[in-house]
Design a protein around this motif. Structure first.
Motif, mmCIF file in Angstrom:
data_model
loop_
_atom_site.group_PDB
_atom_site.id
_atom_site.type_symbol
_atom_site.label_atom_id
_atom_site.label_comp_id
_atom_site.label_asym_id
_atom_site.label_seq_id
_atom_site.Cartn_x
_atom_site.Cartn_y
_atom_site.Cartn_z
ATOM 1 N N TRP A 180 0.814 -1.218 0.000
ATOM 2 C CA TRP A 180 0.000 0.000 0.000
ATOM 3 C C TRP A 180 0.849 1.270 0.000
ATOM 4 C CZ3 TRP A 180 -4.906 0.736 -1.239
ATOM 5 C CH2 TRP A 180 -5.741 -0.385 -1.289
ATOM 6 N N VAL A 181 2.002 1.265 0.635
ATOM 7 C CA VAL A 181 2.886 2.438 0.577
ATOM 8 C C VAL A 181 3.289 2.699 -0.869
ATOM 9 C CG1 VAL A 181 5.213 3.262 1.161
ATOM 10 C CG2 VAL A 181 3.711 2.378 2.951
ATOM 11 N N ASN A 182 3.607 1.623 -1.574
ATOM 12 C CA ASN A 182 3.976 1.764 -2.982
ATOM 13 C C ASN A 182 2.806 2.308 -3.810
ATOM 14 O OD1 ASN A 182 5.806 1.360 -5.237
ATOM 15 N ND2 ASN A 182 4.456 -0.309 -5.842
ATOM 16 N N LYS A 183 1.602 1.772 -3.566
ATOM 17 C CA LYS A 183 0.409 2.245 -4.287
ATOM 18 C C LYS A 183 0.146 3.721 -4.017
ATOM 19 C CE LYS A 183 -2.435 -1.980 -4.471
ATOM 20 N NZ LYS A 183 -3.685 -2.601 -3.985
ATOM 21 N N ILE A 184 0.228 4.093 -2.734
ATOM 22 C CA ILE A 184 -0.083 5.480 -2.358
ATOM 23 C C ILE A 184 0.944 6.440 -2.934
ATOM 24 C CG2 ILE A 184 -0.274 7.068 -0.399
ATOM 25 C CD1 ILE A 184 -1.377 4.618 1.214
ATOM 26 N N ARG A 185 2.221 6.087 -2.853
ATOM 27 C CA ARG A 185 3.275 6.939 -3.407
ATOM 28 C C ARG A 185 3.081 7.122 -4.922
ATOM 29 N NH1 ARG A 185 5.723 10.534 -0.342
ATOM 30 N NH2 ARG A 185 6.652 9.686 1.526
ATOM 31 N N THR A 186 2.717 6.040 -5.590
ATOM 32 C CA THR A 186 2.562 6.092 -7.047
ATOM 33 C C THR A 186 1.303 6.842 -7.461
ATOM 34 O OG1 THR A 186 3.717 3.973 -7.259
ATOM 35 C CG2 THR A 186 2.385 4.679 -9.136
ATOM 36 N N ASN A 187 0.180 6.493 -6.824
ATOM 37 C CA ASN A 187 -1.110 7.015 -7.285
ATOM 38 C C ASN A 187 -1.473 8.375 -6.698
ATOM 39 O OD1 ASN A 187 -1.384 4.605 -8.694
ATOM 40 N ND2 ASN A 187 -2.554 3.610 -7.063
ATOM 41 N N GLU A 188 -1.051 8.628 -5.462
ATOM 42 C CA GLU A 188 -1.477 9.858 -4.784
ATOM 43 C C GLU A 188 -0.390 10.931 -4.731
ATOM 44 O OE1 GLU A 188 -4.489 10.243 -3.930
ATOM 45 O OE2 GLU A 188 -5.368 8.267 -3.573
ATOM 46 N N GLN A 189 0.871 10.479 -4.771
ATOM 47 C CA GLN A 189 2.022 11.389 -4.675
ATOM 48 C C GLN A 189 1.850 12.397 -3.528
ATOM 49 O OE1 GLN A 189 2.644 13.050 -8.578
ATOM 50 N NE2 GLN A 189 3.305 11.098 -9.419
ATOM 51 N N PRO A 190 1.694 11.883 -2.301
ATOM 52 C CA PRO A 190 1.479 12.783 -1.159
ATOM 53 C C PRO A 190 2.755 13.529 -0.786
ATOM 54 C CG PRO A 190 1.765 10.545 -0.376
ATOM 55 C CD PRO A 190 1.758 10.467 -1.887
ATOM 56 N N ASP A 191 2.565 14.635 -0.088
ATOM 57 C CA ASP A 191 3.710 15.378 0.442
ATOM 58 C C ASP A 191 4.240 14.741 1.723
ATOM 59 O OD1 ASP A 191 3.543 17.523 -1.556
ATOM 60 O OD2 ASP A 191 1.665 18.014 -0.533
ATOM 61 N N VAL A 192 3.341 14.097 2.469
ATOM 62 C CA VAL A 192 3.701 13.395 3.701
ATOM 63 C C VAL A 192 2.957 12.059 3.705
ATOM 64 C CG1 VAL A 192 3.768 13.464 6.231
ATOM 65 C CG2 VAL A 192 3.859 15.606 4.930
#
Length: 524
Positions: A180-192
């Motif tokens: 899920w960290v990989n998915k979130i980093r890829t799809n959402e590109q969050p600042d934090v």
């Protein structure tokens, strides 16, 4: 003050609040520096100072007499913990293991009442999807994108009554977090990116050496060391006090019962159109005598608290002498009327002749001559039910050997408590005392060879024979690394909470004879 190119966010977290709102000790009414009413005061002060993001990390709705009373007698009324969490504008909560204690219907009503989502990427339905909707949320604070992923320890099936988690599976916390960290980093590109994990650390944060048996219950160390892209790891479950860094990840764990509030101060700088995280500063805010309970929160919970206190003072019966605990260590060294009584209740309800139980912590007061519900919930602090499982004589011997590891011989040559049962988390509840068998443990013997006598009905126990034994559901499922109990046939399931069983037993008897047959002993 924030300028247009800088922003400061206070990420606040509670964990393992366990139903505590009022700053009170339910055993004797004394004031304690804990609970959501005092936490609320700090949260409101922080909101006056700037941006606040408030999270709960699990084990919110179970653990105090107030929440027990609500679940058992007032479940059709609004949940007091959720009323307050809504009032305080929690942004999300993660499922802890104790969220499941009162069953899925109760948990569903909790979720329905919540003005915030409940998160977990590891609690799955029969199709292998997150069972309750969202595994993560995105919070937008003045243009800063904060992703919060919820993760629950996957060890729950080892403790929980199967009916309370029917249709659910629990995926490995470490592997699920990676995905899920990989998915979130890829799809959402969050600042934090924040991981809120209802679990703790199985290794020393500095040395990486194991601090407990590596069962997978607490994978916080591996999460920090093996997964790239995490800025903050919120932890819990172990009731520890942690504010630290691990592999450049800011880590907090804010104790339990609302004694501490975890904080991570996030500082970001805007470069062109992109926010850059400059600092994550973990801290713990102490809930001390200087902090007054918030009147608004006290008022919200006032009726629930008054009903709970009246229920706690309900007379149940009496004991011919007393079953007081004056020294918890001595109670674990030699048979006592209180432990014999609890085992007797279990055997009576289950209709079997062998039982085990624990003295769960070092604050159990025992029973005075006049017994109220307050006395019962002060001694039996978990919402356990009972199971009768069929095990071999060898399983009994192995379980006694496991319990015997609670003790060691210290430098002065005396019996003392094995530090592994005290640090990093007290685990006194993982030492059992038995009734219906006769046994001796010699602590100076090597681990695994400490059972020097084991009899049943006056004869050496037959290791190959099968015996029906009653114990709490946590232990029957192998909880506490009692692996010898896992997978054995369940002869009888007794779904009533032990506090009710004890109360019913005392009311039925009217007067209890305090007895102690000294069927076991510990020697050097």
């Amino acid at each position: 003050m924030n300028n247009t190119n800088q922003i400061h966010i206070s990420l606040l977290v509670t964990s393992d609040v366990h139903g505590y709102i009022f700053p009170t000790n339910y055993i004797d009414h004394t004031e304690r520096h804990l609970g959501l009413a005092k936490i609320a005061t700090i949260v409101k002060q922080k909101r006056k100072q700037g941006h606040v993001l408030l999270m709960d990390n699990g084990d919110l709705i179970q653990g105090s007499p107030l929440t027990f009373y609500h679940a058992k007698y007032k479940a059709n009324t609004p949940n007091p913990m959720i009323k307050i969490a809504n009032q305080l504008n929690y942004r999300a909560s993660v499922f802890g293991n104790h969220e499941f204690n009162y069953g899925l219907d109760y948990l569903q009503s909790v979720m329905n009442e919540s003005n915030f989502p409940w998160l977990s990427a590891t609690v799955l339905d029969e199709q292998g999807e997150p069972a309750f909707g969202k595994p993560y949320i995105i919070e937008n604070i003045d243009g800063v994108k904060v992703a919060i992923l919820g993760i629950t320890t996957h060890y729950i099936p080892n403790w929980e009554d199967p009916k309370n988690i029917k249709g659910l599976t629990f995926s490995d916390a470490l592997e699920t977090t990676k995905t899920w960290v990989n998915k979130i980093r890829t799809n959402e590109q969050p600042d934090v990116l924040v991981v809120s994990y209802h679990g703790g650390f199985e290794r020393d944060l500095e040395t990486g050496e194991p601090t407990e048996e590596l069962t997978g219950e607490n994978q916080g160390y591996q999460i920090c060391m093996e997964i790239e892209g995490i800025d903050v790891l919120l932890t819990g479950h172990q009731h520890r006090s942690i504010a630290d860094y691990l592999n450049n990840v800011a880590v907090v764990q804010p104790s339990n019962n609302g004694q501490l509030l975890g904080e991570v101060k996030l500082s970001l700088q805007k470069n062109e159109d992109k926010w850059e995280l400059k600092q994550c500063q973990p801290a713990l805010i102490s809930v001390d005598e200087e902090i007054q309970a918030d009147p608004e929160v006290l008022l919200l919970a006032k009726e629930y608290e008054e009903q709970t206190q009246a229920w706690l003072d309900t007379p149940i019966g009496e004991i011919d002498r007393d079953m007081l605990i004056t020294d918890p260590f001595q109670t674990r060294l030699q048979d006592s009327p209180l432990i014999e009584f609890i085992n007797s209740v279990q055997m009576d309800v289950a209709g079997v002749t062998i039982s085990n139980t624990s003295l769960f912590n070092n604050t159990s007061p025992g029973f005075k001559q006049k017994v109220t519900m307050r006395d019962i919930v002060s001694n039996y602090v978990y919402p356990n039910t009972l199971k009768v499982i069929r095990i071999t004589g060898k399983d009994i011997k192995d379980a006694l050997e496991k319990s015997a590891t609670y003790f060691e011989i210290d430098e002065s040559g005396e019996i003392s408590v094995n530090p592994a049962y005290v640090e990093p988390k007290p685990q006194h509840y993982n030492y059992d005392m038995w009734e219906g068998i006769e046994y001796e443990l010699k602590i100076s013997n090597p681990v695994g060879e400490r059972v020097t006598m084991l009899h049943y009905q006056g004869q050496p126990i037959d290791y190959k024979a099968e015996y029906d034994v009653v114990m709490n559901n946590y232990r029957a499922g192998g909880g506490g690394n009692f692996h010898m109990f896992q997978g054995n046939p369940v002869v009888k399931d007794i779904p009533t909470d032990m506090t009710e069983l004890i109360a019913n037993y005392i009311m039925k008897q009217g007067k209890i004879n305090a007895t102690c047959n000294q069927n076991w002993k510990i020697t050097k």
